[in-house]
Design an enzyme around this catalytic site. Structure first.
Site, PDB file in Angstrom:
ATOM      1  N   ILE A 167      -9.512   3.783  -6.102  1.00  0.00           N
ATOM      2  CA  ILE A 167     -10.409   2.608  -5.993  1.00  0.00           C
ATOM      3  C   ILE A 167     -11.642   3.005  -5.170  1.00  0.00           C
ATOM      4  CG2 ILE A 167     -10.625   0.215  -5.228  1.00  0.00           C
ATOM      5  CD1 ILE A 167      -7.646  -0.117  -5.329  1.00  0.00           C
ATOM      6  N   LYS A 207      -5.365   3.972   7.075  1.00  0.00           N
ATOM      7  CA  LYS A 207      -6.360   3.559   6.073  1.00  0.00           C
ATOM      8  C   LYS A 207      -7.107   2.312   6.532  1.00  0.00           C
ATOM      9  CE  LYS A 207      -3.800   5.539   2.200  1.00  0.00           C
ATOM     10  NZ  LYS A 207      -2.664   5.290   1.314  1.00  0.00           N
ATOM     11  N   GLY A 230       5.223  12.318  -6.409  1.00  0.00           N
ATOM     12  CA  GLY A 230       4.072  12.810  -5.641  1.00  0.00           C
ATOM     13  C   GLY A 230       3.261  11.697  -4.998  1.00  0.00           C
TER      14      GLY A 230
HETATM   15  N1  HSE Z   1       1.297   8.378   0.547  1.00  0.00           N
HETATM   16  C1  HSE Z   1       0.094   7.714   0.181  1.00  0.00           C
HETATM   17  C2  HSE Z   1       0.437   6.403  -0.482  1.00  0.00           C
HETATM   18  C3  HSE Z   1      -0.718   8.586  -0.727  1.00  0.00           C
HETATM   19  O1  HSE Z   1       1.579   6.259  -0.912  1.00  0.00           O
HETATM   20  O2  HSE Z   1      -0.413   5.527  -0.566  1.00  0.00           O
HETATM   21  C4  HSE Z   1      -2.089   8.070  -1.025  1.00  0.00           C
HETATM   22  O3  HSE Z   1      -2.867   7.919   0.128  1.00  0.00           O
END
Ligand code: HSE
Length: 429
Positions: free
Chosen positions: A141, A210, A192
């Protein structure tokens, strides 16, 4: 016709060739390599890749790799460093050295960026080199550039969103497909999405990192993740999930930022009950979603894949493309709006449950709306002050889970009215 074209054709912006030094060839590094191969128009060449473990089997030939960081950092031809490694401390050293050498840097390392935000800002200012990190928040995004450029005024009043893909994947799989927490987490790891230490995801650290970055771009407020009220989804119990199902709501891990009055900012990451009419209820699996609220424009809803090799690589690619035209974050709001201060001066309506012998202390709440003692647990819907959440850890203890109600904010006017009423009902006033 061709004459008209000639007269009015805009001057082409000057682009520069990018010669890239890549650190890390894991999930995202690999994804990026493939994406770059598929986009030759970008005129970007990866000159060298620095890795930690030369013994690992890789799909491209060994001559591209080195284990010596200096081979990339000291190479004057390399003008862009892509930092895509896992270790946040090592990443900081690389990014710092690259910026000091005047090289542009692209990183997706949210932990490193949130931890060293102020130093990284100073380094960019001192050495004039750009550091871009769109991939660090909500992967695909394009949220950082939107917050930075589109909402470049003081009209943004709030945003809230799902900003961790793994936890959203886990919650979706538990809710829709009845998987156990363990099974769903394993899948998130195999696909992943999860961090190499998944505690970063499930305990909320990743989302807090974040949120901290987003706050700087949205409101110009620099807050370290540790100062934020946050938790993850690890404490959510089966009984909480069942209750959510009965009430026809979902549980989502939501990051929220909201201006209080003119100069204060509430910010937290907490699980929340999300009803079907909430935009976030349609954000499933590894998708992320973010709703902004601003004057005149009202609401915007961003949705996209928030984890995984290609969605993150797409954001890194977009940063690389932006560097060709010398794009930099200007951090305008940090300069303009240093007066918006992170504050715990607000109240939230919460659901809190305690299993087994754990006893909930009623004095933690401003007032209690519902109280239930079931066979194996007690639970309440109550109003709590953010100051209590920030200053204590009782709500993070074993057996206790705390989930925000659908519309959690209690403003000061409502607070004064109801607290006065509940005190008088209790015969205290
Ligand atoms: N581990 C992070 C998530 C990866 O699951 O959002 C992406 O920042």
């Amino acid at each position: 016709m061709s004459g008209i074209k000639k007269t009015f054709a805009p001057a082409l912006p000057v682009s520069r060739d990018l010669r890239i030094g890549l650190f890390g060839f894991g999930v995202v590094g690999n994804g990026l390599y493939e994406v770059l191969q598929a986009t030759p128009a970008l005129q970007s060449v990866i000159k060298k890749i620095c890795i930690k473990n030369p013994g690992k089997k890789r799909l491209i030939s060994g001559e591209h790799f080195t284990t010596q960081a200096s081979e990339l950092l000291d190479d004057a031809e390399i003008n862009v460093i892509l930092e895509l490694i896992d270790d946040a401390d090592a990443a900081y050293e690389i990014v710092k050295a690259a910026l000091q050498k005047g090289k542009s840097v692209v990183s997706a390392n949210k932990k490193m960026i949130a931890k060293h935000f102020s130093e990284l800002l100073e380094l960019q200012q001192e050495f004039g080199a750009a550091l871009l990190y769109e991939g660090a928040c909500c992967a695909s995004i394009p949220i950082i550039r939107n917050l930075e450029e589109y909402y470049d005024n003081d009209l943004l009043s709030a945003f809230r969103g799902i900003i961790n893909g793994s936890t959203n994947y886990i919650l979706t799989r538990i809710d829709k497909d009845n998987l156990s927490f363990k099974e769903a987490l394993l899948e998130a790891q195999q696909l992943g999405f999860a961090e190499s230490d998944p505690a970063l995801d499930i305990e909320g650290h990743d989302a807090a990192n974040k949120l901290s970055i987003l706050l700087a771009h949205a409101f110009g407020t620099v807050v370290s993740p540790e100062e934020l009220i946050y938790t993850g989804i690890a404490a959510i119990k089966e009984s909480d999930a069942n209750l959510a199902r009965q009430r026809k709501v979902q549980i989502k891990l939501v990051g929220t930022a909201k201006r209080i009055g003119t100069d204060k900012l509430a910010a937290f990451v907490l699980p929340q009950f999300v009803s079907a009419d909430d935009e976030l209820s349609n954000v499933s699996n590894e998708f992320n979603g973010l709703v902004t609220e601003s004057s005149f424009a009202d609401k915007h809803f961003f949705k996209g894949k928030g984890a995984g090799a290609f969605p993150t690589a797409a954001a890194v690619l977009s940063d690389i493309a932006a560097l060709r035209y010398n794009y930099k974050y200007e951090y305008k709001k940090i300069a303009q709006q240093a007066n918006i201060i992170h504050s715990h001066d607000y109240y939230l309506r919460v659901f809190v449950s305690a299993s087994g012998d754990t006893v909930l202390d009623k004095s933690n709440f401003e007032w209690i709306e519902e109280w239930h003692n079931d066979v194996n647990q007690s639970w309440t819907i109550a109003v709590i002050s953010a100051k209590n959440l920030a200053a204590t850890r009782w709500w993070k203890e074993d057996g206790i889970s705390l989930i925000l109600c659908e519309d959690p904010f209690i403003d000061n006017v409502q607070y004064k009215k109801i607290s006065k009423l509940s005190l008088s009902l209790a015969g205290i006033e």
